[in-house]
Design a protein around this motif. Structure first.
Motif, PDB file in Angstrom:
ATOM      1  N   ARG A  52     -38.669   8.834  94.145  1.00 55.99           N
ATOM      2  CA  ARG A  52     -39.196   9.863  93.485  1.00 55.99           C
ATOM      3  C   ARG A  52     -40.185  10.914  94.627  1.00 55.99           C
ATOM      4  NH1 ARG A  52     -43.405   7.031  90.352  1.00 55.99           N
ATOM      5  NH2 ARG A  52     -42.054   5.371  90.064  1.00 55.99           N
ATOM      6  N   PRO A  53     -40.334  11.948  94.064  1.00 55.99           N
ATOM      7  CA  PRO A  53     -41.377  12.907  95.037  1.00 55.99           C
ATOM      8  C   PRO A  53     -42.392  12.236  95.554  1.00 55.99           C
ATOM      9  CG  PRO A  53     -40.905  13.986  92.560  1.00 55.99           C
ATOM     10  CD  PRO A  53     -40.730  12.493  92.446  1.00 55.99           C
ATOM     11  N   VAL A  54     -42.480  12.534  96.966  1.00 63.56           N
ATOM     12  CA  VAL A  54     -43.707  11.958  97.444  1.00 63.56           C
ATOM     13  C   VAL A  54     -44.226  12.762  98.596  1.00 63.56           C
ATOM     14  CG1 VAL A  54     -44.088  10.149  99.387  1.00 63.56           C
ATOM     15  CG2 VAL A  54     -42.228   9.945  97.936  1.00 63.56           C
ATOM     16  N   LYS A  55     -45.713  13.043  98.453  1.00 66.84           N
ATOM     17  CA  LYS A  55     -46.332  14.063  99.343  1.00 66.84           C
ATOM     18  C   LYS A  55     -46.179  13.482 100.672  1.00 66.84           C
ATOM     19  CE  LYS A  55     -49.424  15.223  95.651  1.00 66.84           C
ATOM     20  NZ  LYS A  55     -49.083  16.490  95.589  1.00 66.84           N
ATOM     21  N   ALA A  56     -46.204  14.617 101.853  1.00 68.05           N
ATOM     22  CA  ALA A  56     -46.180  14.209 103.208  1.00 68.05           C
ATOM     23  C   ALA A  56     -47.388  13.174 103.622  1.00 68.05           C
ATOM     24  CB  ALA A  56     -46.372  15.491 103.970  1.00 68.05           C
ATOM     25  N   TYR A  57     -48.310  13.193 103.071  1.00 63.80           N
ATOM     26  CA  TYR A  57     -49.549  12.450 103.701  1.00 63.80           C
ATOM     27  C   TYR A  57     -48.987  11.114 103.310  1.00 63.80           C
ATOM     28  CZ  TYR A  57     -52.203  13.494  99.200  1.00 63.80           C
ATOM     29  OH  TYR A  57     -52.523  13.414  97.988  1.00 63.80           O
ATOM     30  N   CYS A 115     -41.232  14.262  85.693  1.00 70.92           N
ATOM     31  CA  CYS A 115     -42.153  13.762  84.714  1.00 70.92           C
ATOM     32  C   CYS A 115     -43.537  13.607  84.897  1.00 70.92           C
ATOM     33  CB  CYS A 115     -41.685  12.297  84.296  1.00 70.92           C
ATOM     34  SG  CYS A 115     -42.666  11.235  83.003  1.00 70.92           S
ATOM     35  N   ASP A 116     -44.635  14.229  84.285  1.00 72.27           N
ATOM     36  CA  ASP A 116     -45.811  14.116  84.942  1.00 72.27           C
ATOM     37  C   ASP A 116     -46.586  12.965  84.487  1.00 72.27           C
ATOM     38  OD1 ASP A 116     -46.210  16.662  85.738  1.00 72.27           O
ATOM     39  OD2 ASP A 116     -46.038  17.671  83.469  1.00 72.27           O
ATOM     40  N   CYS A 117     -45.768  11.809  83.674  1.00 73.95           N
ATOM     41  CA  CYS A 117     -46.294  10.524  83.344  1.00 73.95           C
ATOM     42  C   CYS A 117     -45.918   9.531  84.579  1.00 73.95           C
ATOM     43  CB  CYS A 117     -45.957   9.991  82.013  1.00 73.95           C
ATOM     44  SG  CYS A 117     -46.760   8.381  81.610  1.00 73.95           S
ATOM     45  N   CYS A 118     -44.780   9.336  84.827  1.00 78.32           N
ATOM     46  CA  CYS A 118     -44.414   8.382  85.782  1.00 78.32           C
ATOM     47  C   CYS A 118     -43.949   8.837  87.097  1.00 78.32           C
ATOM     48  CB  CYS A 118     -43.067   7.826  85.453  1.00 78.32           C
ATOM     49  SG  CYS A 118     -41.535   8.740  85.396  1.00 78.32           S
ATOM     50  N   GLY A 119     -43.924  10.328  87.231  1.00 78.50           N
ATOM     51  CA  GLY A 119     -44.025  11.061  88.505  1.00 78.50           C
ATOM     52  C   GLY A 119     -42.605  10.951  88.989  1.00 78.50           C
ATOM     53  N   ARG A 120     -41.580  10.631  88.482  1.00 76.29           N
ATOM     54  CA  ARG A 120     -40.198  10.747  88.943  1.00 76.29           C
ATOM     55  C   ARG A 120     -39.865  12.143  88.668  1.00 76.29           C
ATOM     56  NH1 ARG A 120     -37.343   5.980  85.931  1.00 76.29           N
ATOM     57  NH2 ARG A 120     -38.125   7.152  84.070  1.00 76.29           N
ATOM     58  N   ALA A 121     -38.497  12.474  89.516  1.00 73.50           N
ATOM     59  CA  ALA A 121     -38.151  13.891  89.288  1.00 73.50           C
ATOM     60  C   ALA A 121     -36.800  13.774  89.219  1.00 73.50           C
ATOM     61  CB  ALA A 121     -38.434  14.794  90.288  1.00 73.50           C
ATOM     62  N   GLU A 122     -35.894  14.582  88.538  1.00 72.54           N
ATOM     63  CA  GLU A 122     -34.529  14.373  88.331  1.00 72.54           C
ATOM     64  C   GLU A 122     -33.955  15.716  88.571  1.00 72.54           C
ATOM     65  OE1 GLU A 122     -31.500  13.548  84.572  1.00 72.54           O
ATOM     66  OE2 GLU A 122     -33.624  12.480  84.487  1.00 72.54           O
ATOM     67  N   GLU A 123     -32.730  15.870  89.410  1.00 74.41           N
ATOM     68  CA  GLU A 123     -32.389  17.042  89.420  1.00 74.41           C
ATOM     69  C   GLU A 123     -31.423  17.533  88.600  1.00 74.41           C
ATOM     70  OE1 GLU A 123     -30.272  18.053  93.439  1.00 74.41           O
ATOM     71  OE2 GLU A 123     -31.563  16.258  94.471  1.00 74.41           O
TER      72      GLU A 123
END
Ligand SMILES: [Zn+2]
Ligand SMILES: [Zn+2]
Ligand SMILES: [Zn+2]
Length: 158
Positions: A52-57, A115-123
């Motif tokens: 899933r998307p992850v922030k650098a920090y 997805c703003d609920c689970c935080g996953r992103a799909e291409e």
């Protein structure tokens, strides 16, 4: 590393799948005449594992969790720039986060369903850039980059 809602379970990829993705990325990197350094490998592996998307920090924290030699933020930012430039990961602008690419050999003008609920992103490859480019061209405008990030709720969270 990242919180999740209660809708999604078992989203973590299998160990074999992680190793396979890391080996494929190394192959692509070496084939391009680049060095597959420890920080590039580790950063990529953390993103593949997250799925899933992850922030650098959070990636910086991930290094520490794994008990690896603490990575300095500039090392991680350089690794992220490198991986993005080689199409191994994508930057998601609206989240200021990074996602491992899971589409083999696509022309990197990816669109994302986030997805703003689970935080996953799909291409998603909906050909949006072609539509945008022709509309822009009709106005005499030449686009160099089209960013399409769709926020909402995924099938699991709806
Ligand atoms: Zn991709
Ligand atoms: Zn979701
Ligand atoms: Zn959810």
């Amino acid at each position: 590393m990242t919180m999740s809602c209660s809708h999604v379970r078992g989203a973590e990829p299998a160990t074999g799948a992680v190793a396979k993705a890391v080996a494929a990325a190394e192959h692509k990197c070496v084939a391009a005449g680049e060095r597959w350094t420890a920080s590039r490998r580790r950063t990529y592996e953390l993103l593949i594992r997250a799925g899933r998307p992850v922030k650098a920090y959070d990636l910086i924290a991930g290094y520490a969790d794994a008990g690896e030699t603490a990575a300095k933020p500039p090392t991680i930012y350089r690794a992220l720039d490198f991986l993005a430039a080689h199409g191994l990961i994508h930057r998601i602008e609206s989240l200021n986060a990074f996602l491992a690419c899971n589409v083999e050999g696509h022309a990197h003008t990816a669109q994302f369903l986030i997805c703003d609920c689970c935080g996953r992103a799909e291409e998603l490859d909906a050909g949006i850039e072609t539509i945008v480019a022709s509309a822009a061209n009709r106005r005499g405008f030449t686009p160099t980059r089209v960013i399409m990030e769709v926020h909402g709720a995924c099938a699991d969270c709806t």
